[in-house]
Design a protein around this motif. Structure first.
Motif, PDB file in Angstrom:
ATOM      1  N   LYS A   4     -39.104 109.478  -3.548  1.00  0.00           N
ATOM      2  CA  LYS A   4     -37.772 109.890  -4.089  1.00  0.00           C
ATOM      3  C   LYS A   4     -37.602 110.893  -5.044  1.00  0.00           C
ATOM      4  O   LYS A   4     -38.380 110.819  -6.090  1.00  0.00           O
ATOM      5  CB  LYS A   4     -36.910 108.643  -4.428  1.00  0.00           C
ATOM      6  CG  LYS A   4     -35.573 108.919  -4.781  1.00  0.00           C
ATOM      7  CD  LYS A   4     -34.959 107.413  -5.471  1.00  0.00           C
ATOM      8  CE  LYS A   4     -33.597 107.869  -6.217  1.00  0.00           C
ATOM      9  NZ  LYS A   4     -32.974 106.593  -6.649  1.00  0.00           N
ATOM     10  N   ILE A  39     -28.129 113.013   0.573  1.00  0.00           N
ATOM     11  CA  ILE A  39     -29.515 112.912   0.672  1.00  0.00           C
ATOM     12  C   ILE A  39     -30.246 113.391   1.789  1.00  0.00           C
ATOM     13  O   ILE A  39     -29.236 113.490   2.856  1.00  0.00           O
ATOM     14  CB  ILE A  39     -29.822 111.288   0.610  1.00  0.00           C
ATOM     15  CG1 ILE A  39     -29.255 110.543  -0.464  1.00  0.00           C
ATOM     16  CG2 ILE A  39     -31.304 110.813   1.114  1.00  0.00           C
ATOM     17  CD1 ILE A  39     -29.230 109.039  -0.522  1.00  0.00           C
ATOM     18  N   SER A  70     -28.414 104.546 -12.345  1.00  0.00           N
ATOM     19  CA  SER A  70     -28.923 103.976 -11.110  1.00  0.00           C
ATOM     20  C   SER A  70     -29.650 104.859 -10.173  1.00  0.00           C
ATOM     21  O   SER A  70     -30.452 104.642  -9.521  1.00  0.00           O
ATOM     22  CB  SER A  70     -28.009 103.159 -10.458  1.00  0.00           C
ATOM     23  OG  SER A  70     -26.843 103.750 -10.015  1.00  0.00           O
ATOM     24  N   LEU A  73     -33.185 105.577 -10.598  1.00  0.00           N
ATOM     25  CA  LEU A  73     -34.135 104.393 -10.397  1.00  0.00           C
ATOM     26  C   LEU A  73     -35.217 104.812  -9.319  1.00  0.00           C
ATOM     27  O   LEU A  73     -34.646 105.253  -8.290  1.00  0.00           O
ATOM     28  CB  LEU A  73     -33.404 103.213 -10.177  1.00  0.00           C
ATOM     29  CG  LEU A  73     -32.586 102.670 -11.329  1.00  0.00           C
ATOM     30  CD1 LEU A  73     -31.698 101.361 -10.806  1.00  0.00           C
ATOM     31  CD2 LEU A  73     -33.258 102.264 -12.527  1.00  0.00           C
TER      32      LEU A  73
ATOM     33  N   ASP B 157     -34.664  99.896  -6.117  1.00  0.00           N
ATOM     34  CA  ASP B 157     -34.549 101.092  -7.004  1.00  0.00           C
ATOM     35  C   ASP B 157     -34.422 102.460  -6.187  1.00  0.00           C
ATOM     36  O   ASP B 157     -33.691 103.161  -6.509  1.00  0.00           O
ATOM     37  CB  ASP B 157     -35.653 101.104  -8.102  1.00  0.00           C
ATOM     38  CG  ASP B 157     -35.648  99.918  -9.023  1.00  0.00           C
ATOM     39  OD1 ASP B 157     -34.353  99.305  -8.924  1.00  0.00           O
ATOM     40  OD2 ASP B 157     -36.594  99.753  -9.774  1.00  0.00           O
ATOM     41  N   SER B 158     -35.410 102.762  -5.437  1.00  0.00           N
ATOM     42  CA  SER B 158     -35.725 104.081  -4.976  1.00  0.00           C
ATOM     43  C   SER B 158     -34.791 104.040  -3.662  1.00  0.00           C
ATOM     44  O   SER B 158     -34.221 105.300  -3.560  1.00  0.00           O
ATOM     45  CB  SER B 158     -37.140 104.324  -4.602  1.00  0.00           C
ATOM     46  OG  SER B 158     -37.414 103.560  -3.694  1.00  0.00           O
ATOM     47  N   LEU B 160     -35.733 103.681  -0.900  1.00  0.00           N
ATOM     48  CA  LEU B 160     -36.959 104.068   0.126  1.00  0.00           C
ATOM     49  C   LEU B 160     -37.062 103.209   1.197  1.00  0.00           C
ATOM     50  O   LEU B 160     -36.977 101.819   0.964  1.00  0.00           O
ATOM     51  CB  LEU B 160     -38.137 104.251  -0.434  1.00  0.00           C
ATOM     52  CG  LEU B 160     -38.372 105.593  -1.126  1.00  0.00           C
ATOM     53  CD1 LEU B 160     -39.847 105.618  -1.691  1.00  0.00           C
ATOM     54  CD2 LEU B 160     -38.055 106.755  -0.524  1.00  0.00           C
ATOM     55  N   LEU B 175     -32.027 108.388   6.055  1.00  0.00           N
ATOM     56  CA  LEU B 175     -31.189 108.725   5.353  1.00  0.00           C
ATOM     57  C   LEU B 175     -30.180 107.889   4.825  1.00  0.00           C
ATOM     58  O   LEU B 175     -29.317 107.636   4.039  1.00  0.00           O
ATOM     59  CB  LEU B 175     -30.466 110.031   5.958  1.00  0.00           C
ATOM     60  CG  LEU B 175     -31.363 110.905   6.310  1.00  0.00           C
ATOM     61  CD1 LEU B 175     -30.746 112.243   6.812  1.00  0.00           C
ATOM     62  CD2 LEU B 175     -32.108 111.614   4.758  1.00  0.00           C
ATOM     63  N   GLY B 178     -30.975 105.832   2.090  1.00  0.00           N
ATOM     64  CA  GLY B 178     -30.711 106.244   0.624  1.00  0.00           C
ATOM     65  C   GLY B 178     -29.258 106.117   0.391  1.00  0.00           C
ATOM     66  O   GLY B 178     -28.927 105.952  -0.699  1.00  0.00           O
ATOM     67  N   MET B 179     -28.646 106.602   1.311  1.00  0.00           N
ATOM     68  CA  MET B 179     -27.123 106.861   1.159  1.00  0.00           C
ATOM     69  C   MET B 179     -26.401 105.323   0.826  1.00  0.00           C
ATOM     70  O   MET B 179     -25.610 105.131  -0.219  1.00  0.00           O
ATOM     71  CB  MET B 179     -26.187 107.062   2.515  1.00  0.00           C
ATOM     72  CG  MET B 179     -26.192 108.649   2.595  1.00  0.00           C
ATOM     73  SD  MET B 179     -25.920 109.847   1.004  1.00  0.00           S
ATOM     74  CE  MET B 179     -24.207 109.348   0.759  1.00  0.00           C
ATOM     75  N   THR B 181     -28.018 103.106  -0.413  1.00  0.00           N
ATOM     76  CA  THR B 181     -28.584 102.517  -1.915  1.00  0.00           C
ATOM     77  C   THR B 181     -27.382 103.593  -2.956  1.00  0.00           C
ATOM     78  O   THR B 181     -27.291 102.696  -3.893  1.00  0.00           O
ATOM     79  CB  THR B 181     -29.828 103.123  -2.187  1.00  0.00           C
ATOM     80  OG1 THR B 181     -30.690 102.382  -0.994  1.00  0.00           O
ATOM     81  CG2 THR B 181     -30.685 102.528  -3.527  1.00  0.00           C
ATOM     82  N   ALA B 182     -27.340 104.528  -2.759  1.00  0.00           N
ATOM     83  CA  ALA B 182     -26.392 105.456  -3.652  1.00  0.00           C
ATOM     84  C   ALA B 182     -25.035 104.618  -3.751  1.00  0.00           C
ATOM     85  O   ALA B 182     -24.562 104.594  -4.786  1.00  0.00           O
ATOM     86  CB  ALA B 182     -26.232 106.763  -3.277  1.00  0.00           C
ATOM     87  N   ALA B 185     -25.313 101.433  -5.428  1.00  0.00           N
ATOM     88  CA  ALA B 185     -25.355 101.596  -7.056  1.00  0.00           C
ATOM     89  C   ALA B 185     -24.183 102.088  -7.779  1.00  0.00           C
ATOM     90  O   ALA B 185     -23.958 101.725  -8.766  1.00  0.00           O
ATOM     91  CB  ALA B 185     -26.437 102.788  -7.249  1.00  0.00           C
ATOM     92  N   PHE B 186     -23.376 102.908  -7.075  1.00  0.00           N
ATOM     93  CA  PHE B 186     -22.317 103.561  -7.466  1.00  0.00           C
ATOM     94  C   PHE B 186     -21.199 102.309  -7.634  1.00  0.00           C
ATOM     95  O   PHE B 186     -20.601 102.241  -8.674  1.00  0.00           O
ATOM     96  CB  PHE B 186     -21.641 104.742  -6.432  1.00  0.00           C
ATOM     97  CG  PHE B 186     -20.327 104.836  -6.735  1.00  0.00           C
ATOM     98  CD1 PHE B 186     -20.174 105.750  -7.970  1.00  0.00           C
ATOM     99  CD2 PHE B 186     -19.065 104.617  -6.084  1.00  0.00           C
ATOM    100  CE1 PHE B 186     -18.927 106.235  -8.244  1.00  0.00           C
ATOM    101  CE2 PHE B 186     -17.884 104.906  -6.637  1.00  0.00           C
ATOM    102  CZ  PHE B 186     -17.993 105.764  -7.525  1.00  0.00           C
ATOM    103  N   ASP B 189     -22.271  99.952 -10.413  1.00  0.00           N
ATOM    104  CA  ASP B 189     -22.222 100.901 -11.687  1.00  0.00           C
ATOM    105  C   ASP B 189     -20.778 100.973 -12.150  1.00  0.00           C
ATOM    106  O   ASP B 189     -20.299 100.753 -13.283  1.00  0.00           O
ATOM    107  CB  ASP B 189     -22.771 102.256 -11.811  1.00  0.00           C
ATOM    108  CG  ASP B 189     -24.203 102.407 -12.084  1.00  0.00           C
ATOM    109  OD1 ASP B 189     -24.745 101.359 -12.466  1.00  0.00           O
ATOM    110  OD2 ASP B 189     -24.623 103.368 -12.032  1.00  0.00           O
TER     111      ASP B 189
END
Lengths: 161, 271
Positions: A4, A39, A70, A73, B157-158, B160, B175, B178-179, B181-182, B185-186, B189
């Motif tokens: 990443k 992404i 985050s 990370l 975390d990543s 992946l 993808l 990843g999205m 996870t974002a 996290a958002f 947070d």
């Protein structure tokens, strides 16, 4: 191997354009502000080693701390992008790079000065002198100058880390 | 002799001749214009028919570009008129489709209700009441059974993707991982809930069920209405898979092994 990576920097410096150029080999004159994060994925061949990049193009923020912690990370490396034509995007860079290092816990940071197509070579030299931080690549997403080189350099650093 | 001379003057003097003949010709032309389609129409139509039949391809080739071009221009120039012309037809089609779908739904509800009022149905209702399950929920669940569409194992975390198992999904799992996870996290947070995890993302009858573990989280995409039996099977599969991963760390470095373990644990959830 998949990693990443993050693109960070002020708004409008051309982070998304660099990703567009690197991943899809295209460029648009239209400016679209990134909302949140976008992404993308791209595979690199580094002397026989295939490295899959998951590229997080984070919405531009003047203050690095404004980017959600985050998002940093698990990232293996970053591209810090600034605009060669806008001093406000590179002033206080060493402090900003330190913040990024602390947040990402990564030393693999490539500093990229973008929009070289809008500057004379002498102007670029002046900017690089003023910044006081080593700039790893001077790029142009529009004319496709050094874009691949910048991402490959980050890939090499991550692999050798 | 004088008569012959007079006739000669009448014929050789153009103006005089025109005065004489003009009205007659005009009358004939007017008559022809009126009777032309009737007199010659069938002959011309027949000739054209024969011609078109004999050289169909040539005619199509010659006319198609012109027709297409003029149609395009016509549509572009009069979009409102086109919409106006098509709208009633489309409206009818959509109305018909919706009526058909409602009829199907109504049939399914009827069948379900018949079943509910049979002896077996009464017994089941008794069981539901004892268990505190709403009958309406049972009817809806019967109409939209849950189907497991995709499972992803994602590094915390990543973001992946570590492994995925998909049933016909054509999204790019890297993808999506990843999205998600974002987003995760958002949300975590934004509401400062670092101790708590995002567990569900719902979109109409589509649900993303997220289950977090120490170093990874599992996302299960489900369509339809979740019922308790399905949730139980799903939880068993998720926990069974997580325990295996925790027991044997080699899975973390062997993506293929993790992939087959995932398939092994989840392929029976839809049954």
């Amino acid at each position: 191997m998949q990693k990443k990576i993050l693109l960070v920097g002020d708004f409008g410096v051309g982070k998304s354009s660099l990703v567009e150029r690197f991943v899809y080999s295209r460029f648009s004159e239209e400016y679209k502000s990134t909302i949140g994060v976008v992404i993308s994925k791209k595979e690199l061949n580094l002397e026989g080693l295939v490295l899959k990049f998951l590229i997080w193009d984070v919405a531009g923020e003047r203050e690095i701390s404004e980017v959600p912690a985050s998002y940093y990370l698990g990232c293996s490396g970053l591209l810090f992008v600034f605009d060669l034509t806008r001093p406000e995007t590179w002033v206080g860079m060493s402090q900003r790079l330190e913040t990024i290092r602390q947040m990402s816990k990564s030393d693999n940071i490539i500093v990229v000065g973008n929009k070289s197509d809008l500057c004379e070579p002498s102007q670029i030299e002046q900017v690089l002198d003023k910044i006081g931080v080593r700039v790893d690549a001077v790029t142009s997403a529009r004319s496709d100058d050094n874009v691949d080189r910048a991402f490959h350099e980050l890939g090499r650093r991550i692999v050798n880390d | 002799m004088a008569k012959v001379q007079a006739l000669d003057r009448e014929i050789n003097d153009e103006q005089r001749l025109a005065q004489q003949v003009g009205p007659i010709l005009e009358k004939r032309i007017a008559e022809l214009q009126e009777t032309f389609p009737e007199r010659f129409g069938p002959v011309i139509t027949e000739t054209l028919k024969v011609q078109i039949k004999e050289s169909q391809d040539d005619v199509v080739e010659a006319i198609s570009p012109i027709i297409t071009k003029s149609l395009k221009a016509q549509i572009k120039d009069s979009q409102d008129e086109v919409v106006e012309a098509i709208y009633p037809i489309m409206g009818k089609l959509i109305k018909k489709y919706i009526q058909k779908e409602i009829a199907k739904l109504s049939e399914s509800v009827d069948a379900r209700m018949r079943q509910m009022f049979s002896f077996k149905g009464f017994w089941q209702r008794f069981i539901y009441r004892v268990k505190g399950v709403k009958e309406s929920e049972v009817v809806v669940q019967g109409l939209l059974p849950p189907v497991l569409e995709e499972i992803m194992v994602i590094e915390n975390d990543s973001g992946l993707l570590l492994a995925n198992y998909s049933i016909g999904s054509n999204t790019d799992p890297d993808l999506v991982a990843g999205m998600l996870t974002a987003i995760k996290a958002f949300v975590e947070d934004a509401y400062s809930k670092s101790e708590q995890d995002l567990e569900y993302i719902e979109y109409e009858t589509f649900t993303l069920y997220l289950q977090s573990f120490k170093s990874f989280y599992i996302v299960v995409a489900i369509s339809g209405v979740l019922n308790q039996a399905f949730k139980d099977r799903l939880n068993d599969a998720v926990l069974g898979f997580a325990v295996k991963i925790a027991e044997d760390q080699n899975y973390r470095s062997d993506q293929r092994a993790m992939q087959s373990l995932l398939e092994h644990h989840f392929h029976e959830v839809n049954d």
